[in-house]
Structures are given as C-alpha cells and as structure tokens.
Design a protein around this motif. Structure first.
Motif, mmCIF file in Angstrom:
data_model
loop_
_atom_site.group_PDB
_atom_site.id
_atom_site.type_symbol
_atom_site.label_atom_id
_atom_site.label_comp_id
_atom_site.label_asym_id
_atom_site.label_seq_id
_atom_site.Cartn_x
_atom_site.Cartn_y
_atom_site.Cartn_z
ATOM 1 N N UNK A 307 0.852 -1.196 0.000
ATOM 2 C CA UNK A 307 0.000 0.000 0.000
ATOM 3 C C UNK A 307 0.887 1.246 0.000
ATOM 4 N N UNK A 308 0.656 2.070 -0.998
ATOM 5 C CA UNK A 308 1.444 3.306 -1.081
ATOM 6 C C UNK A 308 0.566 4.465 -0.604
ATOM 7 N N UNK A 309 1.118 5.307 0.244
ATOM 8 C CA UNK A 309 0.349 6.426 0.806
ATOM 9 C C UNK A 309 0.615 7.675 -0.043
ATOM 10 N N UNK A 310 -0.465 8.303 -0.421
ATOM 11 C CA UNK A 310 -0.348 9.447 -1.332
ATOM 12 C C UNK A 310 -1.149 10.633 -0.799
ATOM 13 N N UNK A 311 -0.517 11.788 -0.786
ATOM 14 C CA UNK A 311 -1.259 13.016 -0.505
ATOM 15 C C UNK A 311 -0.653 14.131 -1.364
ATOM 16 N N UNK A 312 -1.220 15.337 -1.220
ATOM 17 C CA UNK A 312 -0.667 16.503 -1.918
ATOM 18 C C UNK A 312 -0.255 17.525 -0.865
ATOM 19 N N UNK A 313 1.000 17.869 -0.878
ATOM 20 C CA UNK A 313 1.507 18.746 0.176
ATOM 21 C C UNK A 313 1.544 20.210 -0.196
#
Lengths: 345, 427
Positions: A307-313
């Motif tokens: 599982x890869x964790x992705x957000x926009x910073x």
C-alpha cells in the motif's frame, strides 16, 4: 471605484450543497449580501458579482483562476471583495484564492473570515481579511467592517497596519523608519528583557517542531519498506478527488489502482504545484514503485509494503501535515513496516 | 591596575579640498593630493586618483569596497596596528578623529559584491556614508588579470594608508572641537543596573569575505574577548567583499553604534559588562565551536543579557541562533541584532534560520526591497557595474532618468550594528 464581489453558490442564491458544483458565472451589479454591502459603500460600486460552487472552485482551480483574472481585467476592477466566508472551509479557501488572484493582478482584495477558517492562514498574505463571527449571524458586522475599509480605500486614504485597521495580520514585512537607531533599540530591548519588563520583538520567529529522525534500519534485507509521497500520484481521473493544493486527506493505493502493473500506466498527477508533464508520462518518476519492487526482487529489502500512501503537500499547513504523518506512522507500525521512503516534489 | 582609557578628540570637518599644503583650519581640511598619492603608491596599480564627493551633490560612487574614518593616535602617529603599524598601543591614549569625512575605497574586485554611495537622492537616505564628505580613492590595477585576493589586499592597504595619511593632518590642528573619554569604569553606586554584554559575530568566510583583526585574517582566529576601545581604535579592518548593505565597514567598527550606546548608558540605565567577537565560518562544526566558545567567554562577564549582532545574512543566522540558544540555556538573556530577507514584496519567511529561544530580535530592515535611483550628473568609478552588483535585479540598467535596483547595493543600508533607523515590521 469599481468593485467585484465574490460569493459561493449559497450566498449567491443558486442553491445549497446540491449546487456546490455550479461553474463560475458573472452577474451584473450586486446581489445577496452584496446588496447590504452596496448600500454602505460610498464612491464605490459593485459592478459585478461572481458566483461559483465551492466544490467546482476547488476542483477546477486552474480554470477558475483564469476566469477570475479575466473578469477582474474586463471589469477594470479597483477592489475585489470576497465573502465574507465566516467559518465555511471550502468557501474560505475559495475567498482566499480570490484574494490571491486579485493580488497577482495587482488589485486590492478584502474578505472576512472566522479566525479558524482554513483559508485564512493560507491566503491572508494576499488580502485584507477581517475577523468575523463563526457563522452568518455575524453578517451585519462583517459587511459594515468591510464597507468601512473599502470606503477608506476609495477615499484614497493610507492603509494603516493591521493593529490599527483590524484586519488579520498578513505576514508581510515592510520597511519603515524608526525614531531610534537599531543599536539604541537593541539596548532598550536588552534592558527591558533583563529587568523582566515588556518588550516587543521586531521579528516573531515561527516555532517549528524539531523532528528527530528515527534510528537507522540495521538490516534492510529483512525490513518491510513503505513508499509515501506528497507528490499527488493518483489513479487516472483522480476518482477520490485528491485536491491539487493542501489535500484534505491522504490515500492508500496499490498498483491495482494504477492499472495493475508496476509501470503505473493508469496514473496521473493531482498536485497543482509543479509541472506535471513528466510524472503524467510515468508516475514512477514521483512514486517509484518499480524501483521498490526491483529492490524486493533482488533481496535488497525484505518486503515492499504494497500500500502506497499518497497526498498533496502543496501549501500544506504544518499542523495538518503533522496529523497525516501521525496517522500514516500509526498504520505502518500496525502493519509491521519498519522503514518508509518519502518522496516529495 | 591602570585601566584602559581611550580619549577621542574630534575635529569636525566641514569641507575638504585639495591644496598646496596639508592643513586643517576652521574645519576646512586641505589635502595635498600629490603627497597623498605618494603616501599610498603601489606598483600593483597603473593609476590611483583621488576625488572628493560632498553631501548633496549629484554624485554616485560606484563599486565601493570599504569606508574608513581618518583617525590617528596622538602618541604614535599611527592608526592600524598589525596592518601597517606596530603594537605600541591600541584602545588607550588619545586618538584624533576627523569627524564628518571618510576615505572611500573603490575597485571591481569580485565584480558584483561592491556597493554604491549616492551623495543625494533617495539612495542617500539609506546610506549612512552619504552625509560624510567622501574622499574617494579610484585605483586601477596594472594587470587586468590581477587576482581578486591580491586586488582586495592592495585596496585594503591603500585605504588604511590613505586614512592614516589624512588622519595625520589632524595632528596639525591646534584645536579640537570635542573630547570624549571611553573607559570601562566599575560601578559602585548602581549595582542593581542590568549588566549588558555584547557579542559581535563578524565575517570569516573565505572567498574574500573576511575581516582582519590586528591584521590577522579572521578565518585563523578563535572567538575572543576584546576591549571595546580596541574596536574604536581601529583594531578591526574590513576586508569583506560581501553584499554592501549588510557588511560592517571599517568605519562601522571605528564608530561602533552598539559600543557607543553601551558606553553612553553605562551607569545610567545599564552596566556595560564587556564584549567578545566571534568569527562567522561557513563550516557547521566551526559555527558550533564559535557558539560554544563565545558564550563561554561571555559567561565570564556575568551579564544578565547579551546583545548579539551578525554580519551578512543567510548562513550567519545559524551562528546567531546557535549563540542565542547557548546563552539562553546558560541563563543569559539575549537580544539579536540583524536584518531580514522576506523578499522584495515582504511575503517570504524573513529568516534563514530560527530558534524558539530567539524571542527578542531587532531588525535593521528588509534587505530585499527595490528602490528607484535617479541618474546622477557624475559617476565616480564604474557605472557599468551597476547591473552586476549583488542585489540588482537582472533587468537593472541605467535607462533614461532612473534605475531600479535593490537596497542591497547601497553601502550600509541595512547596517547590522544598528547604525541606521531602518526597520521592517509585519502587517
């Protein structure tokens, strides 16, 4: 003075949450809270009211920014007034962004927000944002304050500092001449501080947490390694609507979400803060899943946590980023991950 | 023990001109130009010229390297121990000061980190040297390929030699306009006054960013105690080619605003506990050493509070914050004296390094702002260098009647010893 007033779908009388995807539109003159505003404006006229659904604004930022800039220019606006947004988060973000668009066009922007509105911290630098009550019960006071300030600008009077005018401190530094030299002020402050008397620092230093890096992983060949990015690599079409700026959430994706292969064919960039061309061509350029699986195959790492964790910073507030970090870390620890690689842009 | 007493004798200079004989009469300084050129001659230069620029004139001095006040020790007829003079005394005795004028050295050493002095107009408002009569040395190297290190050294020596030569004219004057005594007296009646120490961080970064203490390159020196009188008596000479707005010129060391304040108020509302200086290195370990050692030194003065100033900006802020933390942890309160860099529009973070303990900061202004400067009737030096100077925007060129440039290029605009009244505030 020519004023453009920005409202969301609700205050623009288009509809409630069901109308949150209403595209941006322009109406001549004032409406809604703009009527009360116009009544108090002297030598200033609301020439147009811009209305946009809260969700539409946030998810079509590029389009809206361009439209808004064109409207400011076409109507030859002198002042842009946004909201007031009170404590409405998305509306606050939109009003803040409207202030930024005006700022970029060299136009004075005024808004009103509750002190905890998330749009305030991000956008206060771009406009004069006045404090309001938490909800629209404070409309009368907010409109009065905004009108008073706009009238002052229309009269050509000098805009004073935040302490005098009442707007939230914008965080802009401006040079002034003091009566005393720097050396004399330093000695004054030294005496005051030594004697425990009040003094006012001329620069308030932001107080950041110091993050202590965790201990090195002793044996990578036995470690379960996670991959995390704030670079916004999302499945094609961005089905979870991860925001382009200061994302409101973080996501878990596996290669299955990106088309099922480690070439991440079905991925795209949701991040609005960098040139997406190269990572749109190949998501591995920001989220290097292909390299991770290769490291697992060769035994360099024990296991690639799928599982890869992705957000926009992009312009992420520190407090929110810290919360996401804690949530991610808790999950990783639960799942026996001992090492994480973070990629940024 | 005999305490170190320094007496400064001021001669107010109202005008400067060239003449047959060196003299000072009624505030008029007359310089024999040939004698001055003879005193400073150096085969490294193909030509040396001297020009006089006066406050209010439409004159721009460009590619300024340093500014020096002519001072002369009455007892020894010298001024710069370790650089061109011996070690008879420094910080004691009597020193004559030619107040109101300065020796200004010019030269394209680095080519982009020299500065300008405007004698009138908006640039003059920012420049503490614009209200002085500038005696400007224009020296051109014989070898156009002269290395910057040799060039800098030659210009530095040129400046101190000229200042000494002109200072010696002060000895011809039978009268002085004012006298002031500087001594670190022990307070008896005012023991409850706050004890204030001073720590001066100064440049020692190589690549021509170095100050010289008694002629020694600051890079080779540890943090050390200094008697404040030594600075007033020209112990430190700037060899620093860093950005002109925030560097400490030799004039600033000689007319040290913080030392002046502390002396002035000693026994009134504070007790001046003493001072130390600490070089600002580019190396992290040396920054940490500087912070540790200088606060150890300052601790020996038992102060309640220490004022810490920096030179330059960016990485020196790390030194400043490390010193601040060391001092506060030792129970010595701190006040930091610096400028800030929040960008031309003032919207960026103002400091490159911070500490939660830095809760008392004096800023000498946003160093990044732009300013429109009018064209001058006369340029002394190389006007074509303007667009190259560190702090000029890339499109800066002399067009029509005005040029837009950064205050960074103006000598002393954001002086970090707090000489000026510029400040930035957040709104």
């Amino acid at each position: 003075m020519r004023v453009i007033h920005y409202l969301n779908q609700f205050f623009g009388q288009v509809g409630g949450e069901d109308a949150a995807y209403t595209p941006l539109e322009v109406r001549q003159g004032s409406l809604g809270p703009g009527k009360a505003l116009q009544a108090q404006l002297e030598n200033a006229e609301i020439v147009a009211t811009v209305i946009c659904g809260d969700n539409y604004f946030v998810e079509n930022t590029d389009t809206v920014e361009k439209q808004m800039a064109d409207i400011i220019s076409n109507y030859q606006a002198d002042i842009v007034i946004a909201g007031p947004a009170f404590n409405a988060g998305r509306y606050g973000m939109a009003c803040g962004n409207v202030c930024k668009i005006a700022f970029d066009e060299g136009i004075i922007a005024i808004s009103g927000m509750y002190k905890e509105n998330p749009g305030l911290d991000i956008y206060k630098v771009y406009g004069y944002i006045f404090p309001t009550e938490i909800n629209a019960k404070g409309m009368k006071d907010a409109i009065a304050q905004i009108a008073k300030f706009a009238n002052k600008i229309a009269r050509g009077e000098e805009i004073l500092f935040s302490e005098d005018e009442g707007y939230f401190k914008r965080g802009i530094r401006k040079n002034i001449w003091k009566e005393k030299s720097g050396a004399e002020r330093a000695v004054d402050m030294a005496i005051a501080k030594a004697l425990g008397q009040p003094y006012k620092t001329e620069i308030v230093v932001p107080n950041f947490d110091r993050i202590v890096p965790s201990k090195p992983v002793l044996d990578l060949s036995r470690a379960k390694v996670a991959l995390i990015t704030s670079g916004g690599i999302v499945p094609k079409g961005n089905p979870d609507r991860l925001e382009a700026l200061s994302a409101s959430k973080w996501m878990e994706y596996t290669v299955d979400d990106f088309g099922g292969n480690y070439d991440l064919k079905e991925s795209e960039v949701a991040h609005g803060g960098y040139d997406p061309v190269y990572a749109n061509e190949d998501g591995n350029r920001v989220l290097p899943a292909d390299a991770m699986i290769e490291l697992e195959r060769t035994g360099y790492i024990g296991e690639f946590y799928r599982k890869m964790f992705v957000t926009v910073g992009n312009c992420m507030e520190v407090l929110k980023a810290a919360r996401y970090g804690k949530e991610m870390a808790a999950k990783l620890i639960d799942e026996g991950v001992s090492c994480a690689i973070l990629t940024s842009t | 023990m005999n305490r170190m007493n320094l007496e400064l004798e001021w001669i107010n200079i109202r005008d400067v001109h060239f003449g047959l004989e060196d003299s000072i009469e009624d505030g008029i300084l007359t310089i024999n130009k040939e004698a001055l050129l003879e005193a400073v001659k150096n085969p490294i230069f193909s030509s040396i010229d001297v020009e006089i620029a006066k406050p209010g004139e439409s004159v721009r001095i460009i590619t300024v390297k340093d500014v020096i006040e002519p001072r002369i020790k009455v007892e020894t007829k010298s001024c710069f121990p370790g650089i061109i003079d011996g070690y008879e005394m420094c910080g004691e005795g009597t020193t004559r000061v030619l107040k109101g004028c300065c020796v200004t050295t010019t030269g394209r050493i680095i080519g982009f980190q020299e500065g300008i002095i405007d004698m009138s107009g908006p640039g003059a408002e920012y420049c503490p040297y614009s209200n002085l009569i500038n005696i400007v040395l224009v020296a051109e190297p014989a070898d156009s390929e002269l290395s910057p290190i040799l060039h800098e050294r030659a210009i530095r020596i040129l400046g101190v030699k000229a200042a000494t030569h002109i200072g010696r004219i002060g000895l011809k004057s039978s009268a002085v306009d004012a006298k002031k005594e500087y001594k670190m007296t022990k307070l008896v009646d005012h023991t409850s006054l706050p004890k204030v120490a001073y720590l001066q961080l100064y440049m020692a970064q190589g690549l021509l960013h170095d100050d010289y203490v008694y002629g020694m390159d600051a890079k080779t020196l540890p943090s050390m105690m200094m008697h404040p009188n030594e600075l007033l008596d020209s112990a430190i000479v700037s060899g620093n080619c860093v950005t002109s707005s925030d560097k400490t010129t030799t004039y600033d060391f000689q007319n040290h605003p913080v030392i002046e304040q502390l002396y002035e108020r000693h026994g009134k509302d504070l007790e001046f506990a003493g001072m130390a200086i600490s070089p600002i290195s580019t190396v992290l370990a040396e920054k940490e050493r500087g912070a540790m050692v200088s606060i150890n030194l300052i601790s020996q003065l038992n102060p309640d509070v220490v004022i810490i100033s920096q030179e330059g900006g960016g990485n020196p802020e790390a030194d400043l914050m490390l010193c601040c933390e060391r001092a506060e942890k030792r129970g010595i309160k701190t006040v930091l004296l610096m400028h800030d860099n929040p960008g031309a529009d003032g919207t960026s973070e103002p400091l490159a390094n911070t500490s939660a303990m830095a809760d008392a900061i004096i800023t000498t202004g946003n160093d990044n702002v732009y300013l429109d400067l009018p064209k001058m009737q006369k340029n002394i030096g190389h006007i074509d260098a303007l667009r190259l100077l560190s702090g000029s925007p890339d499109d800066c060129e002399e067009k029509d009647e005005s040029i837009r440039t950064g205050i960074l290029v103006i000598m002393g605009a954001a002086n970090e010893l707090g000489a000026g009244k510029l400040c930035s505030i957040e709104y």
